[in-house]
Design a protein around this motif. Structure first.
Motif, PDB file in Angstrom:
ATOM      1  N   GLY A  60       0.804  -1.216   0.000  1.00 21.85           N
ATOM      2  CA  GLY A  60       0.000   0.000   0.000  1.00 21.85           C
ATOM      3  C   GLY A  60       0.835   1.262   0.000  1.00 21.85           C
ATOM      4  N   ILE A  61       1.970   1.222   0.678  1.00 20.67           N
ATOM      5  CA  ILE A  61       2.818   2.410   0.783  1.00 20.67           C
ATOM      6  C   ILE A  61       3.529   2.705  -0.534  1.00 20.67           C
ATOM      7  CG2 ILE A  61       4.879   3.353   1.893  1.00 20.67           C
ATOM      8  CD1 ILE A  61       4.054   1.853   4.428  1.00 20.67           C
ATOM      9  N   PHE A  62       4.016   1.636  -1.185  1.00 19.13           N
ATOM     10  CA  PHE A  62       4.812   1.815  -2.402  1.00 19.13           C
ATOM     11  C   PHE A  62       3.992   1.459  -3.645  1.00 19.13           C
ATOM     12  CE2 PHE A  62       7.839   1.045   1.001  1.00 19.13           C
ATOM     13  CZ  PHE A  62       8.693   2.125   0.835  1.00 19.13           C
ATOM     14  N   LYS A  63       4.077   2.309  -4.611  1.00 14.16           N
ATOM     15  CA  LYS A  63       3.320   2.104  -5.839  1.00 14.16           C
ATOM     16  C   LYS A  63       3.842   0.923  -6.628  1.00 14.16           C
ATOM     17  CE  LYS A  63       1.774   4.643  -9.945  1.00 14.16           C
ATOM     18  NZ  LYS A  63       1.841   5.934 -10.673  1.00 14.16           N
ATOM     19  N   LYS A  64       5.171   0.774  -6.665  1.00 11.66           N
ATOM     20  CA  LYS A  64       5.780  -0.289  -7.445  1.00 11.66           C
ATOM     21  C   LYS A  64       6.005  -1.539  -6.594  1.00 11.66           C
ATOM     22  CE  LYS A  64       7.995   2.946 -10.629  1.00 11.66           C
ATOM     23  NZ  LYS A  64       9.262   3.436 -11.221  1.00 11.66           N
ATOM     24  N   ASN A  65       5.678  -2.665  -7.207  1.00  8.01           N
ATOM     25  CA  ASN A  65       5.712  -3.934  -6.492  1.00  8.01           C
ATOM     26  C   ASN A  65       7.105  -4.277  -5.977  1.00  8.01           C
ATOM     27  OD1 ASN A  65       5.703  -6.940  -6.136  1.00  8.01           O
ATOM     28  ND2 ASN A  65       3.575  -6.670  -6.758  1.00  8.01           N
ATOM     29  N   TYR A  66       8.137  -4.055  -6.794  1.00  3.69           N
ATOM     30  CA  TYR A  66       9.489  -4.445  -6.381  1.00  3.69           C
ATOM     31  C   TYR A  66       9.969  -3.628  -5.184  1.00  3.69           C
ATOM     32  CZ  TYR A  66      11.786  -0.350  -8.512  1.00  3.69           C
ATOM     33  OH  TYR A  66      12.223   0.914  -8.809  1.00  3.69           O
ATOM     34  N   GLN A  67       9.520  -2.368  -5.085  1.00  6.92           N
ATOM     35  CA  GLN A  67       9.887  -1.530  -3.936  1.00  6.92           C
ATOM     36  C   GLN A  67       9.255  -2.079  -2.653  1.00  6.92           C
ATOM     37  OE1 GLN A  67       8.426   2.256  -5.303  1.00  6.92           O
ATOM     38  NE2 GLN A  67      10.397   2.845  -6.203  1.00  6.92           N
ATOM     39  N   ALA A  68       8.002  -2.502  -2.770  1.00  8.99           N
ATOM     40  CA  ALA A  68       7.308  -3.051  -1.606  1.00  8.99           C
ATOM     41  C   ALA A  68       8.001  -4.304  -1.089  1.00  8.99           C
ATOM     42  CB  ALA A  68       5.851  -3.364  -1.961  1.00  8.99           C
ATOM     43  N   ILE A  69       8.385  -5.194  -2.024  1.00  4.04           N
ATOM     44  CA  ILE A  69       9.064  -6.431  -1.617  1.00  4.04           C
ATOM     45  C   ILE A  69      10.422  -6.127  -1.007  1.00  4.04           C
ATOM     46  CG2 ILE A  69      10.001  -8.636  -2.408  1.00  4.04           C
ATOM     47  CD1 ILE A  69       7.876  -8.670  -4.572  1.00  4.04           C
ATOM     48  N   PHE A  70      11.149  -5.180  -1.614  1.00  6.12           N
ATOM     49  CA  PHE A  70      12.473  -4.837  -1.098  1.00  6.12           C
ATOM     50  C   PHE A  70      12.386  -4.324   0.345  1.00  6.12           C
ATOM     51  CE2 PHE A  70      15.681  -1.596  -0.220  1.00  6.12           C
ATOM     52  CZ  PHE A  70      16.833  -2.352  -0.351  1.00  6.12           C
ATOM     53  N   PHE A  71      11.475  -3.397   0.621  1.00  5.53           N
ATOM     54  CA  PHE A  71      11.369  -2.845   1.970  1.00  5.53           C
ATOM     55  C   PHE A  71      10.757  -3.860   2.949  1.00  5.53           C
ATOM     56  CE2 PHE A  71      12.086   1.118  -0.286  1.00  5.53           C
ATOM     57  CZ  PHE A  71      12.949   1.760   0.590  1.00  5.53           C
ATOM     58  N   TYR A  72       9.977  -4.778   2.417  1.00  2.00           N
ATOM     59  CA  TYR A  72       9.483  -5.879   3.242  1.00  2.00           C
ATOM     60  C   TYR A  72      10.647  -6.754   3.702  1.00  2.00           C
ATOM     61  CZ  TYR A  72       6.588 -10.003   4.411  1.00  2.00           C
ATOM     62  OH  TYR A  72       5.979 -11.062   5.040  1.00  2.00           O
ATOM     63  N   LEU A  73      11.557  -7.047   2.773  1.00  7.15           N
ATOM     64  CA  LEU A  73      12.742  -7.831   3.120  1.00  7.15           C
ATOM     65  C   LEU A  73      13.656  -7.048   4.071  1.00  7.15           C
ATOM     66  CD1 LEU A  73      13.628  -9.375  -0.372  1.00  7.15           C
ATOM     67  CD2 LEU A  73      12.595 -10.541   1.591  1.00  7.15           C
ATOM     68  N   LEU A  74      13.710  -5.738   3.897  1.00  8.04           N
ATOM     69  CA  LEU A  74      14.512  -4.906   4.795  1.00  8.04           C
ATOM     70  C   LEU A  74      13.941  -4.954   6.219  1.00  8.04           C
ATOM     71  CD1 LEU A  74      16.792  -2.820   5.203  1.00  8.04           C
ATOM     72  CD2 LEU A  74      15.136  -1.040   4.581  1.00  8.04           C
ATOM     73  N   PHE A  75      12.618  -4.863   6.323  1.00  8.96           N
ATOM     74  CA  PHE A  75      11.970  -4.971   7.634  1.00  8.96           C
ATOM     75  C   PHE A  75      12.286  -6.321   8.271  1.00  8.96           C
ATOM     76  CE2 PHE A  75       8.426  -6.838   9.983  1.00  8.96           C
ATOM     77  CZ  PHE A  75       8.293  -5.931  11.035  1.00  8.96           C
ATOM     78  N   PHE A  76      12.149  -7.384   7.474  1.00  9.35           N
ATOM     79  CA  PHE A  76      12.444  -8.729   7.970  1.00  9.35           C
ATOM     80  C   PHE A  76      13.879  -8.828   8.496  1.00  9.35           C
ATOM     81  CE2 PHE A  76      14.887 -12.411   6.417  1.00  9.35           C
ATOM     82  CZ  PHE A  76      14.431 -13.392   7.287  1.00  9.35           C
ATOM     83  N   THR A  77      14.819  -8.261   7.767  1.00  9.71           N
ATOM     84  CA  THR A  77      16.228  -8.328   8.154  1.00  9.71           C
ATOM     85  C   THR A  77      16.485  -7.602   9.466  1.00  9.71           C
ATOM     86  OG1 THR A  77      16.898  -8.440   5.823  1.00  9.71           O
ATOM     87  CG2 THR A  77      18.580  -7.786   7.433  1.00  9.71           C
ATOM     88  N   ILE A  78      16.006  -6.370   9.570  1.00 11.73           N
ATOM     89  CA  ILE A  78      16.221  -5.573  10.783  1.00 11.73           C
ATOM     90  C   ILE A  78      15.529  -6.216  11.977  1.00 11.73           C
ATOM     91  CG2 ILE A  78      15.771  -3.344  11.876  1.00 11.73           C
ATOM     92  CD1 ILE A  78      16.074  -2.077   9.102  1.00 11.73           C
ATOM     93  N   PHE A  79      14.288  -6.651  11.791  1.00 13.50           N
ATOM     94  CA  PHE A  79      13.505  -7.253  12.869  1.00 13.50           C
ATOM     95  C   PHE A  79      14.180  -8.523  13.384  1.00 13.50           C
ATOM     96  CE2 PHE A  79      10.097 -10.165  14.251  1.00 13.50           C
ATOM     97  CZ  PHE A  79       9.482  -9.373  15.230  1.00 13.50           C
TER      98      PHE A  79
END
Length: 577
Positions: free
Chosen positions: A59-78
């Motif tokens: 919902g935050i990112f218009k482009k799908n690849y951006q959403a997945i990338f930041f999702y993976l970033l969240f997973f990594t930090i968490f």
């Protein structure tokens, strides 16, 4: 072919939350879900939560690849944050940690220096960098309609914040799915129920509900029923001794490790003055929570597990040991040779009515022992403060020298040797810990020697805030055949008391921090007031209250204690009006 590829990417995105849920468990605690015994609803709820995070980024990112990338970033930090908090403190990442801010950042350089975190960060963010270009090439789908993205954000917020906005519904879901959260072991909760579910679960504790029957009449009635035992508190006594309370970081009697034979007693000076046992509410960390109980007479027993009162709840003036001593003409000082903002102490001490707070920002000519200020310099600071005025003083001094982690060769000299069957890495950890408490023991002896030179009556109360964290998952304790299932043993440190004049230094056999505060008032001939007066009415029943240890306080006593505590921290402070 394109259709098959599109379907494959869709399936990948559907299963990605489940894969990351499992991997987060592996990265955080070294193992994933135990499928043979796990409640299947645990998998379902964690999948829903990880999916909600994914939908939020979609919902935050218009482009799908951006959403997945930041999702993976969240997973990594968490996952990495959980891994190292569990490794260092045996506690998972909690909602309350977000209130620490720069407190957490203050420890990051230390953790990077003494663990593999630096290598893992480089590897993780290197992989993320590479994945960015892969994602950009294959995931070109875009969600163009803003309404759909807004809907995604709202749905994900509802799911992720449900425990905060509707804790009753969330508890009903847990009840119907037979998912249990035990107050006494946050790490085990996350091992059994999933890291993200455990994290989200704590949202319901961000709002502190008003207890039943909280009103001015009830508070007045509780105080009116308190029987003050004035004979114990002789304020006519002209002696107003200096009181020095030293809470020594991670100080504990390591001689209790029966599998280890020491060349000599590492705490012989402290041992000669041991008068009681300190029952800490913490293990391996959370020093400020121990301090909270001691200085306020309150108890973490009535607060959410692993909450931090200093950073979350102390927002106004509250009666404390400092304020009671100040009312009797004492000059009050807090000494902590670390950053003043850590655990929000600079603000909390103002609320506690401290005259002076000595910390790293206003100390000079100090020396480190390992990464922290030495107990030798710390003791000099205590003596300098004592000699700074002729007024009677109450000094609360909290050391930092022996804070974890206990890296190899932390101290240059090893005056005490030992023999055991531990491997070399564990022996190095234990050696650094033993070296540290031996230095603390020497500083304690120096303090006594210097106090014998002055005429002003002075009392030292010395104790460790909690047991040390020695190895992940209590590793060294287990290898030493120390009974980690005995919660009393895992929370007990020695209390030593000494004075340079003749006075009664007897104590009950065991004391929680709040009940030790009563004994400190007694030593100074100060009659307890406010919450301390209520505590005084409880001490004949017991002097220990701890979330992990059974209690023989009655239901009414506990309820009244909770009401008194709520009134002064969260309520309208009827008790001081």
């Amino acid at each position: 072919m394109k259709k098959i590829f599109s379907i494959s990417l869709t399936i990948f995105q559907i299963f990605l939350p489940f894969v990351l849920s499992y991997l987060s468990q592996r990265l955080s605690i070294g193992r994933g879900y135990e499928f043979k015994i796990i409640n299947p609803w645990v998998l379902v709820l964690n999948f829903i939560l990880w999916s909600a995070v994914f939908v939020l980024f979609l919902g935050i990112f218009k482009k799908n690849y951006q959403a997945i990338f930041f999702y993976l970033l969240f997973f990594t930090i968490f996952s990495i944050a959980n891994r190292y908090k569990i490794k260092v403190l045996n506690l998972p990442l909690k909602i309350n940690d977000l209130t620490w801010g720069k407190q957490l950042l203050g420890f990051v350089p230390l953790i990077i220096k003494h663990t593999n975190l630096k290598k893992e960060l480089i590897a993780s963010f290197g992989a993320l960098f590479v994945s960015f270009f892969f994602l950009k090439h294959f995931f070109k789908f875009q969600i163009k309609r803003k309404l759909i993205r807004i809907l995604f954000i709202l749905v994900s917020f509802y799911i992720l914040l449900l425990p905060y906005f509707n804790p009753k519904l969330f508890d009903q879901i847990l009840s119907k799915t037979n998912i249990l959260f035990h107050a006494w072991d946050a790490a085990e909760n996350c091992r059994n129920n999933g890291m993200l579910l455990c994290f989200v679960h704590d949202e319901k504790y961000l709002i502190f509900p008003e207890p039943i029957n909280y009103n001015q009449a009830k508070i007045n009635q509780i105080y009116s029923d308190v029987k003050k035992e004035a004979s114990e508190y002789n304020e006519d006594n002209k002696v107003k001794p200096n009181i020095i309370v030293i809470m020594s970081e991670s100080f504990w009697d390591a001689v209790q490790f029966s599998e280890t034979k020491y060349s000599k007693d590492p705490i012989k000076n402290v041992r000669s003055d041991i008068k009681s046992s300190f029952i800490s509410p913490a293990f391996g960390g959370e020093t400020a929570n121990v301090e909270f109980e001691l200085l306020t007479g309150f108890s973490n027993y009535f607060l959410p597990t692993n909450s931090y009162p200093y950073t979350q709840y102390i927002k106004k003036n509250i009666p404390s040991l400092f304020s009671l001593f100040k009312e009797k003409g004492y000059f009050t000082t807090a000494i902590h040779p670390y950053s003043q903002w850590f655990y929000n102490r600079d603000n909390v001490y103002r609320y506690f009515d401290v005259d002076k707070f000595t910390n790293l920002s206003n100390m000079s000519n100090y020396q480190n022992a390992g990464p922290f200020v030495s107990d030798k310099s710390f003791t000099k600071e205590v003596l300098n403060q004592l000699n700074s005025t002729d007024k009677s003083q109450f000094i609360f001094a909290l050391s930092i020298q022996n804070h974890a982690p206990y890296e190899a060769n932390r101290f240059p000299e090893h005056p005490i040797t030992f023999q055991n069957s531990l491997n070399s890495a564990d022996q190095s950890t234990l050696q650094s810990y033993i070296d540290g408490i031996n230095l603390s023991d020497q500083s304690y002896s120096t303090l006594k020697t210097e106090l014998n030179k002055i005429k002003k009556p002075t009392i030292i109360i010395f104790f460790g805030d909690h047991l040390p964290f020695l190895g992940g998952d209590f590793d060294i304790y287990k290898k030493e055949n120390y009974n980690i299932s005995d919660e009393t043993k895992m929370h007990t440190t020695p209390i030593s008391i000494w004075s340079n004049f003749k006075t009664n230094l007897n104590l009950p056999k065991e004391l929680s921090p709040s009940f030790l505060s009563l004994e400190i008032l007694k030593m100074a001939n100060i009659t307890p007031n406010y919450q301390f007066a209520f505590l005084n009415s409880l001490k004949e029943t017991n002097t220990v209250l701890n979330q992990k240890i059974s209690t023989n306080f009655t239901g009414d006593q506990l309820k009244n204690y909770e009401l008194i505590q709520y009134d002064l921290i969260f309520g309208k402070q009827y008790g001081i009006k």
